[in-house]
Motif scaffolding. Structure first.
Motif, PDB file in Angstrom:
ATOM      1  N   TYR A 253      42.044  42.904  34.252  1.00 50.00           N
ATOM      2  CA  TYR A 253      41.567  41.999  35.299  1.00 50.00           C
ATOM      3  C   TYR A 253      41.164  40.625  34.750  1.00 50.00           C
ATOM      4  O   TYR A 253      41.397  39.593  35.395  1.00 50.00           O
TER       5      TYR A 253
ATOM      6  N   TYR B  78      43.169  48.690  45.327  1.00 47.01           N
ATOM      7  CA  TYR B  78      43.689  47.973  44.166  1.00 47.01           C
ATOM      8  C   TYR B  78      43.935  48.923  42.998  1.00 47.01           C
ATOM      9  O   TYR B  78      43.135  49.820  42.724  1.00 47.01           O
TER      10      TYR B  78
ATOM     11  N   GLN C 264      40.242  39.976  43.857  1.00 41.26           N
ATOM     12  CA  GLN C 264      40.993  41.197  43.576  1.00 41.26           C
ATOM     13  C   GLN C 264      42.275  41.309  44.395  1.00 41.26           C
ATOM     14  O   GLN C 264      43.119  42.156  44.099  1.00 41.26           O
TER      15      GLN C 264
END
Length: 834
Positions: free
Chosen positions: A124, A116, A108
């Protein structure tokens, strides 16, 4: 046997104390017991890792990295926007080159914001695909571990909420995404190892549900991870570990490898007495662990100064890396208690060595080692005690001083008691037991020393601040938890009253901070005499402590040492006075060196250093970690029964027994390799303070500049100017002509500075960047060298690069086609064999 340690306190001196007698009414020493018969399994060295411990190939240096034997690190994916450097594939080159274990990829960290940015799983997944394809294509792909989510209990999923219904909704979203990402990784890299769930803290509720879900859906991680980031972890981790293992058993899951991939607070990092508390509990439970990244990448989370210089924390981890054989049971005075005496120990029956690492408490301690086997050690042992002190995050620490070396008879009940007196809370201590043999070990030579806290001195126009306490664990460490700052007026000063035992030269070590953005000064005076200027290099911030060493001449008796404001501002933590007894020297014991091959250990005599001899034969090698306070020449002498070969900076030289050599060492740690067809080596003795006699030196003004590179005036450069605007074009170069008196291997020492940064908006990280330069000697191939950020544009550090020169004129050219090179103040060259 009587071990002797420096007594604590602002005006206390270290002096040998023989025997067991104690002053009337003195507190009873604490007791730390070691049972050599109670094995806990093979030494794992799992707790030596770091999050963003590496920033670039060469930061930290190979010589600083290799001795630590790092088992795991955590870094961001290649091109991740979270930080400007520390990319996993980039740093893997130096990590694996130096014997590193595995790299956790913090997936991440591809995102820029903290926490984030939550753009949904569909945003993602393409990032996951890219990361996995790149890692899977690497030749060392089997040494990477994917961590798909970081702190999901707080970020994206809020799994720590108290409301059960909300928790279940959040949990189910996380579990769905975990399964999706897990299967996505495995689709690309079928052999991938995946770690998680990676909570910010330990959560029984979540882990119980997670294990059941992951087992049912066939998405169990191969490595279980969570973070231990509070002072309370020193108390609570054991319960967390025990609870987790019980959850595995209840779920019918075989024990998973555990990596506590973020641990410790700012107040712990760099502090040997704090680190030993963390490491002991992780090693005891055979889990892996990485120190947390609170500040700057590339310094092993506060344990490497600049790129190559050890501090006290580095030496503790070097000791940890030196444990071999099995760890054995250690019983501290108080188990699972914050800021108390803790320890770990090892027994290697093949080497006939027992080692104990301990610390975390001030005062007196008896280390009682039980079940000391006569078949392994004989009837007597040599006990050697050394101290790794706190020197600050950026303060250099010389080779740990041996405080006591004594032969002692093993008691009838199989115990050996080592008394440690006057321990310092921030220090760690190492006790080594080896067979006594014949002869008498050389007594340790401990110079007089005393420490004085700035907050206890007379302060004019300054302020005392409290730092790094249990309740403020993410404050920076300070000696005595206090320092003196706001010394920012013309009349600001701190007066230390000191008392020394005799006339002579004293080393004054000043623990300081300098966030002024430029080298800062203070005026040092003794008893009101004419002051001298002390210049302090920049540090990361006011409390990221460094160490400045100066010398003073003092008559026996009391004196007033004054540090008054000069240019800019400095914070003060503590000063240490140590009697100078000659040029710095250290004896490195061969029985404690890193080895390869199958050397044997000979303890027939404990004379001299006292820990016996290492017997080398063809195919064997011993590597010593040798500290140098500055770049220059030192006297190096092996104590051996036959000639040996010394390897240093790619050069090899034969050393006759007892014959001193003049060798060039770089500032910080140097790895010296010793080989021999057949020789018993006792020690490698090193002395000197870094002579520059016989070296070549060239100022930046002597270089031929091209393509926009130019001289820039600077009051802080050695000759008033440096080479700037170098690189960022193939045409931009700086060419030095150096005249070598002889052909051979030299060390090119580059004095450089730069302050490249990229602010990622994370208040607790300092996102410094490194620069590189391509260095070409003659018509040879260019060598890319990394130069760490020096905290300001006006500070100059050094990097040593081995190069081969021919006799006579040589061209040494600096450049960088694609980015800016560092500013260059000057260069020096010293032949490795002086």
């Amino acid at each position: 046997m009587a071990g002797t340690l420096p007594a604590a306190g602002p005006a206390a001196a270290a002096s040998p104390t023989l025997g067991f007698a104690r002053a009337g009414g003195a507190p009873i020493p604490q007791r730390l017991t070691v049972d050599l018969a109670a094995s806990e399994g093979k030494v794992m060295l799992g707790a030596n890792g770091a999050l963003y411990g590496l920033s670039d190939d060469g930061v930290p240096s190979d010589a600083a990295l290799e001795p630590l034997k790092i088992t795991s690190i955590s870094q961001k994916p290649e091109g991740g926007a979270q930080h400007p450097n520390g990319d996993a594939l980039t740093v893997s080159k130096s990590f694996f080159r130096n014997g590193g274990g595995e790299i956790n990829v913090m997936m991440q960290d591809i995102y820029a914001k903290w926490p984030y940015e939550d753009l949904g799983i569909d945003d993602y997944l393409p990032k996951v695909d890219k990361i996995v394809k790149e890692v899977a294509a690497d030749p060392n792909s089997d040494r990477f571990v994917y961590i798909p989510f970081n702190e999901p209990d707080q970020i994206w999923y809020k799994l720590g909420v108290e409301d059960q219904a909300q928790y279940e909704a959040n949990r189910d979203r996380f579990f769905k995404d975990w399964k999706t990402v897990y299967q996505r990784i495995r689709a690309i890299d079928p052999d991938a190892r995946i770690a998680g769930p990676n909570e910010a803290g330990y959560h029984t509720r979540l882990l119980k549900d997670f294990l059941a879900f992951a087992k049912r859906e066939n998405v169990l991680p191969q490595v279980m991870t969570w973070h231990e980031l509070g002072s309370g972890s020193l108390r609570d981790f054991q319960a967390h570990y025990d609870n987790y293992r019980s959850l595995e058993r209840e779920a019918g899951i075989s024990p998973l490898k555990i990596n506590i991939d973020e641990y410790a607070n700012r107040r712990d990092l760099s502090v040997p007495g704090q680190l030993v508390q963390w490491v002991s509990m992780f090693e005891r439970n055979k889990v892996y662990a990485n120190q947390a990244y609170w500040d700057a990448a590339g310094n092993m989370d506060g344990n490497v100064v600049r790129s190559n210089i050890p501090n006290g924390g580095w030496w503790f981890f070097r000791w940890y890396a030196g444990l071999t054989g099995d760890t054995v049971k250690v019983t501290p005075p108080q188990a699972n208690t914050i800021d108390t005496l803790q320890g770990l120990a090892s027994l290697d029956t093949s080497r006939r060595q027992a080692q104990v690492l301990l610390g975390g408490s001030a005062g007196d301690t008896d280390v009682v080692v039980g079940n000391v086997s006569r078949s392994v050690f004989g009837r007597t042992v040599t006990a050697t005690v050394a101290e790794a002190a706190w020197s600050g995050y950026e303060g250099q620490h010389a080779t740990p001083r041996v405080l006591a070396r004594t032969k002692v008879k093993v008691a009838d009940d199989g115990t050996v008691t080592v008394p440690l007196r006057g321990m310092h809370k921030m220090s760690a201590y190492r006790v080594v037991l080896t067979p006594g043999g014949s002869g008498t070990p050389s007594a340790a030579s401990v110079p007089w020393s005393a420490s004085y806290e700035a907050e206890d001195a007379a302060i004019t126009d300054g302020k005392v601040y409290t730092q790094g306490t249990v309740s403020n664990a993410n404050g920076y460490a300070a000696s005595g938890t206090k320092d003196v700052g706001s010394l920012n007026t013309a009349t600001s000063k701190v007066d230390f009253t000191v008392t020394v035992p005799k006339d002579g030269t004293y080393d004054l070590a000043i623990l300081y901070g300098n966030q002024s953005g430029t080298p800062a000064t203070q005026k040092l005076s003794v008893d009101g005499d004419d002051p001298v200027t002390v210049t302090y290099p920049s540090t990361e911030n006011w409390t990221y402590r460094a160490r400045k060493d100066v010398t003073v001449e003092l008559k026996a008796g009391s004196h007033l040492l004054t540090l008054a404001k000069g240019d800019a501002e400095v914070t003060l933590d503590r000063v240490d006075l140590t009697a100078r007894t000659g040029a710095p020297s250290a004896s490195y014991e061969a029985t404690l060196a890193d080895i390869s091959g199958r050397p044997s250990y000979d303890y027939s005599s404990s004379a001299g250093a006292g820990t016996g001899a290492l017997v080398l034969r063809s195919g064997d090698k011993a590597v010593f970690d040798v500290y140098a306070p500055r770049d220059g020449y030192y006297t190096v002498m092996p104590r051996a029964t036959a000639p040996v070969k010394l390897g240093l900076h790619g050069e090899t030289v034969t050393a006759a027994p007892g014959k001193p050599l003049r060798l060039y060492l770089v500032a910080g740690n140097n790895r010296l390799a010793v080989t021999a067809p057949h020789a018993a080596v006792r020690t490698l003795d090193v002395s000197g303070d870094g002579s520059t006699s016989g070296t070549l030196s060239y100022e930046g003004a002597s270089a031929t500049l091209a393509g926009g590179a130019k001289l820039v005036d600077s009051a802080h450069a050695s000759a008033g100017s440096y080479i700037g605007w170098l690189g960022n074009s193939a045409a931009s170069t700086a060419e030095f002509t150096v005249d070598a008196p002889r052909s051979g291997r030299y060390v090119l020492v580059v004095h450089y500075g730069h302050n490249d940064r990229r602010d990622n908006g994370h208040a607790y990280n300092t996102d410094i960047m490194s620069r590189t330069a391509d260095i070409t000697v003659g018509t040879g191939a260019p060598k890319k060298v990394t130069f760490k950020n020096t905290w300001s544009w006006d500070d100059y550090w050094t990097v040593g690069v081995p190069v081969d020169l021919k006799k006579g004129s040589n061209k040494v050219t600096f450049g960088n086609e694609t980015a800016w090179a560092p500013n260059i103040d000057r260069i020096e060259l010293g032949r490795v064999i002086g």
